[in-house]
Design an enzyme around this catalytic site. Sequence first.
Site, PDB file in Angstrom:
ATOM      1  N   CYS A 142       0.828  -1.210   0.000  1.00  9.10           N
ATOM      2  CA  CYS A 142       0.000   0.000   0.000  1.00  9.10           C
ATOM      3  C   CYS A 142       0.864   1.264   0.000  1.00  9.10           C
ATOM      4  O   CYS A 142       1.552   1.538  -0.961  1.00  9.10           O
ATOM      5  CB  CYS A 142      -0.999  -0.027   1.143  1.00  9.10           C
ATOM      6  SG  CYS A 142      -2.403   1.093   0.835  1.00  9.10           S
ATOM      7  N   LYS A 163     -12.508   7.860  -1.420  1.00  8.42           N
ATOM      8  CA  LYS A 163     -11.726   6.725  -0.953  1.00  8.42           C
ATOM      9  C   LYS A 163     -12.138   5.452  -1.692  1.00  8.42           C
ATOM     10  O   LYS A 163     -13.329   5.150  -1.818  1.00  8.42           O
ATOM     11  CB  LYS A 163     -11.917   6.533   0.550  1.00  8.42           C
ATOM     12  CG  LYS A 163     -11.067   5.416   1.133  1.00  8.42           C
ATOM     13  CD  LYS A 163     -11.298   5.269   2.634  1.00  8.42           C
ATOM     14  CE  LYS A 163     -10.407   4.189   3.231  1.00  8.42           C
ATOM     15  NZ  LYS A 163     -10.623   4.031   4.693  1.00  8.42           N
ATOM     16  N   SER A 192      -8.114  -0.271   0.106  1.00 10.82           N
ATOM     17  CA  SER A 192      -8.443   0.760   1.092  1.00 10.82           C
ATOM     18  C   SER A 192      -7.412   1.872   0.981  1.00 10.82           C
ATOM     19  O   SER A 192      -6.377   1.843   1.646  1.00 10.82           O
ATOM     20  CB  SER A 192      -8.454   0.167   2.509  1.00 10.82           C
ATOM     21  OG  SER A 192      -8.745   1.160   3.474  1.00 10.82           O
ATOM     22  N   HIS A 235      -4.472  -4.409  -0.147  1.00  7.34           N
ATOM     23  CA  HIS A 235      -4.277  -5.041   1.160  1.00  7.34           C
ATOM     24  C   HIS A 235      -4.641  -6.524   1.134  1.00  7.34           C
ATOM     25  O   HIS A 235      -5.600  -6.949   1.783  1.00  7.34           O
ATOM     26  CB  HIS A 235      -5.090  -4.302   2.218  1.00  7.34           C
ATOM     27  CG  HIS A 235      -4.477  -3.013   2.649  1.00  7.34           C
ATOM     28  ND1 HIS A 235      -3.341  -2.947   3.439  1.00  7.34           N
ATOM     29  CD2 HIS A 235      -4.833  -1.726   2.389  1.00  7.34           C
ATOM     30  CE1 HIS A 235      -3.031  -1.672   3.661  1.00  7.34           C
ATOM     31  NE2 HIS A 235      -3.918  -0.912   3.036  1.00  7.34           N
ATOM     32  N   GLU A 237      -3.280  -8.755   2.668  1.00  3.75           N
ATOM     33  CA  GLU A 237      -3.048  -9.334   3.998  1.00  3.75           C
ATOM     34  C   GLU A 237      -4.215  -9.133   4.954  1.00  3.75           C
ATOM     35  O   GLU A 237      -4.220  -9.715   6.053  1.00  3.75           O
ATOM     36  CB  GLU A 237      -1.772  -8.726   4.606  1.00  3.75           C
ATOM     37  CG  GLU A 237      -1.936  -7.383   5.295  1.00  3.75           C
ATOM     38  CD  GLU A 237      -2.069  -6.189   4.356  1.00  3.75           C
ATOM     39  OE1 GLU A 237      -2.184  -5.058   4.851  1.00  3.75           O
ATOM     40  OE2 GLU A 237      -2.053  -6.377   3.120  1.00  3.75           O
ATOM     41  N   ARG A 249     -15.113   2.721  12.110  1.00  4.58           N
ATOM     42  CA  ARG A 249     -14.288   3.789  12.678  1.00  4.58           C
ATOM     43  C   ARG A 249     -14.534   5.096  11.935  1.00  4.58           C
ATOM     44  O   ARG A 249     -14.708   6.157  12.543  1.00  4.58           O
ATOM     45  CB  ARG A 249     -12.812   3.399  12.587  1.00  4.58           C
ATOM     46  CG  ARG A 249     -11.827   4.454  13.085  1.00  4.58           C
ATOM     47  CD  ARG A 249     -10.456   4.233  12.473  1.00  4.58           C
ATOM     48  NE  ARG A 249     -10.486   4.405  11.020  1.00  4.58           N
ATOM     49  CZ  ARG A 249      -9.553   3.922  10.189  1.00  4.58           C
ATOM     50  NH1 ARG A 249      -8.542   3.219  10.660  1.00  4.58           N
ATOM     51  NH2 ARG A 249      -9.653   4.139   8.884  1.00  4.58           N
TER      52      ARG A 249
END
Length: 306
Positions: A142, A163, A192, A235, A237, A249
């Site tokens: 990333c 985003k 992300s 991502h 992972e 969040r």
Amino acid sequence: MPIKIPDDLPATSVLEAEGVMVMREADAVRQDIRPLRIGLLNLMPNKVTTETQIARLLGATPLQVELTLVRMTNHVARHTPADHMLSFYCPWEEVNDQRFDGFVITGAPVERLPFEEVTYWDEMRRVFDWTQSHVHRTLNICWAAQAAVYHFHGMKKYDLPAKASGVFRQRSLVPASPYLRGFSDDFAIPVSRWTEVRKSDIPADSGLKVLVDSTETGLCLLDDPRHRSLHMFNHVEYDTTSLADEYFRDIQVQPEAKVPVNYFPGDDAKRPPENRWRSHAHLLFGNWINEMYQSTPYDIERIGKV
């Protein structure tokens, strides 16, 4: 083979419960083989979550791996207990005289800042240069991938209009690449990020190879043979709930934040998400480690000298 990590690391109990073989320090010394030494420079806010994610993938391969957790020398982690950092992490300046078969550099929550405004940018540049003499294979994830192609190739990053968050379809473009061994032609990976680097900016003489991309989110995986690096812009992972954790969040401070795309069943955030990328995460890390193992010197001190 198992992964060798500190006995008291929180990831140990999590991985053992999942069936990942974890090797204790005393057991490791009894095996008459050289483990692969892999460093993890963890720039993510929740260090414990990220170190567990990476250790899970490294520990699922057939080779013994010794994991060293690394932090930026002068940057203070605000979201991880100080005693955890003191117990398990080494400042980069304390390990930069060592050599590693592999080195993983994670994303960081600074991607909307110009690189030069990141407080640890000068040290980050030194880390990238150091990998060229002390690391056999590097995997940048990333923000670290964006930072690496900027440092080595001058490729800029661009703000996205919104985003990119969700699980997006990706295309395998070079099936013969050893890093894509076993990959499907079309598969899903979590995304992300607020920024992107563009395929059109790849310098013609850079040697960079686009291995995976998406019609929706652009570049996903670049092979950088000259720098013995892979650049993963997404991502792979992530845990099953990582995007959900980020979304819940975000809506606390930005109620209009959009639900991650193609993630919750029926785009209903009240329903538990399903993991559709786990197998390709294991394939990528397994292939990366296999390539590392095939070519790294047995004498680790020869890394960077051959």
